[in-house]
Design an enzyme around this catalytic site. Structure first.
Site, PDB file in Angstrom:
ATOM      1  N   GLU A  95       0.833  -1.207   0.000  1.00 15.63           N
ATOM      2  CA  GLU A  95       0.000   0.000   0.000  1.00 15.63           C
ATOM      3  C   GLU A  95       0.867   1.255   0.000  1.00 15.63           C
ATOM      4  O   GLU A  95       0.514   2.264  -0.624  1.00 15.63           O
ATOM      5  CB  GLU A  95      -0.947  -0.008   1.203  1.00 15.63           C
ATOM      6  CG  GLU A  95      -1.933  -1.177   1.221  1.00 15.63           C
ATOM      7  CD  GLU A  95      -2.712  -1.336  -0.064  1.00 15.63           C
ATOM      8  OE1 GLU A  95      -2.949  -0.327  -0.764  1.00 15.63           O
ATOM      9  OE2 GLU A  95      -3.096  -2.486  -0.396  1.00 15.63           O
ATOM     10  N   HIS A  98       1.875   2.290  -3.412  1.00 14.39           N
ATOM     11  CA  HIS A  98       0.946   3.185  -4.113  1.00 14.39           C
ATOM     12  C   HIS A  98       1.203   4.649  -3.742  1.00 14.39           C
ATOM     13  O   HIS A  98       1.113   5.539  -4.596  1.00 14.39           O
ATOM     14  CB  HIS A  98      -0.499   2.818  -3.770  1.00 14.39           C
ATOM     15  CG  HIS A  98      -0.957   1.523  -4.356  1.00 14.39           C
ATOM     16  ND1 HIS A  98      -0.799   1.215  -5.687  1.00 14.39           N
ATOM     17  CD2 HIS A  98      -1.566   0.452  -3.792  1.00 14.39           C
ATOM     18  CE1 HIS A  98      -1.289   0.015  -5.925  1.00 14.39           C
ATOM     19  NE2 HIS A  98      -1.760  -0.474  -4.790  1.00 14.39           N
ATOM     20  N   HIS A 102       2.210   7.648  -6.259  1.00 19.47           N
ATOM     21  CA  HIS A 102       1.543   8.946  -6.250  1.00 19.47           C
ATOM     22  C   HIS A 102       2.561  10.070  -6.184  1.00 19.47           C
ATOM     23  O   HIS A 102       2.471  11.062  -6.920  1.00 19.47           O
ATOM     24  CB  HIS A 102       0.588   9.021  -5.062  1.00 19.47           C
ATOM     25  CG  HIS A 102      -0.334  10.200  -5.109  1.00 19.47           C
ATOM     26  ND1 HIS A 102      -1.221  10.488  -4.105  1.00 19.47           N
ATOM     27  CD2 HIS A 102      -0.509  11.178  -6.041  1.00 19.47           C
ATOM     28  CE1 HIS A 102      -1.894  11.590  -4.417  1.00 19.47           C
ATOM     29  NE2 HIS A 102      -1.477  12.018  -5.576  1.00 19.47           N
TER      30      HIS A 102
END
Length: 223
Positions: A95, A98, A102
């Site tokens: 996670e 991600h 970004h």
């Protein structure tokens, strides 16, 4: 032929989900030697990658872990947040992968994020439009064609999700190894846990693509 494909994908989906849950449960019993929880792993990965505007939170449910680019939060399920297992470390790092995407402006993630509001809107109406389109396919085929276009956005979203998830797992595994969170004795288990999760996205994309083809066949074979 199409129905056989649907049955095959449904069976494959069941097997993949069972494998994911089994793998997560099995790897959740393997402790990290450093005793770090999923929350601590996530916070360390964010910090070491210079990401100081993302917070780590606990969310209810099982396997509900996700990164929210809008609220800038890494949301870990209860089974991951406080767990000191290899599986928890792998999911937490994934996670955070991600969040790193970004920060770096990873193109597939930007494309997926741009599609989110469109897909959310189309998903709320596409089933009714497709149903109406099938019923009126011989008198008003344009309605089914419109439904196919809307559903194609969902399929595109599923396909774009594949490189996003695979890339996040690659970033996670690389960092886990470099940071010494996993070692030669348990790194393979972390890799196995993330590979099982990736398979679910592959099946979802195949299922969406098969469904799209099904509706296209109905449209093209109308009389």
């Amino acid at each position: 032929m199409v129905y056989i494909l649907f049955i095959g994908i449904a069976l494959l989906s069941f097997l993949v989900q069972s494998n994911l849950q089994g793998n997560f449960k099995r790897h959740s019993r393997i402790p990290l030697s450093n005793g770090m929880t999923g929350r601590e792993v996530a916070e360390l990965m964010l910090r070491q990658n210079g990401i100081d505007d993302v917070s780590v939170t606990c969310t209810s449910g099982r396997l509900t872990d996700h990164y929210n680019p809008t609220s800038r939060t890494v949301n870990l399920s209860e089974d991951v947040y406080d767990s000191c297992s290899v599986a928890a470390a792998a999911v937490a790092a994934h996670e955070c992968g991600h969040a790193l995407q970004h920060q770096l402006g990873y193109a597939p993630l930007r494309m997926r994020s741009a599609l989110v509001p469109v897909v959310q809107f189309s998903s709320s109406i596409v089933s009714w439009i497709l149903l109406g389109g099938i019923l009126l396919v011989n008198t008003f085929p344009q309605l089914l064609l419109f439904g196919i276009c809307l559903f194609a956005l969902t399929t595109l979203f599923s396909i774009i999700t594949l490189p996003v998830e695979i890339n996040a797992s690659m970033r996670a595994l690389r960092w886990l190894n470099q940071a010494g969170i996993t070692d030669s004795g348990n790194h393979a288990q972390a890799q196995s846990a993330l590979r099982s999760a990736a398979y679910t996205y592959v099946v979802a994309a195949l299922s969406s693509l098969a469904t799209l083809i099904y509706y296209v066949l109905i449209y093209t074979n109308r009389r």
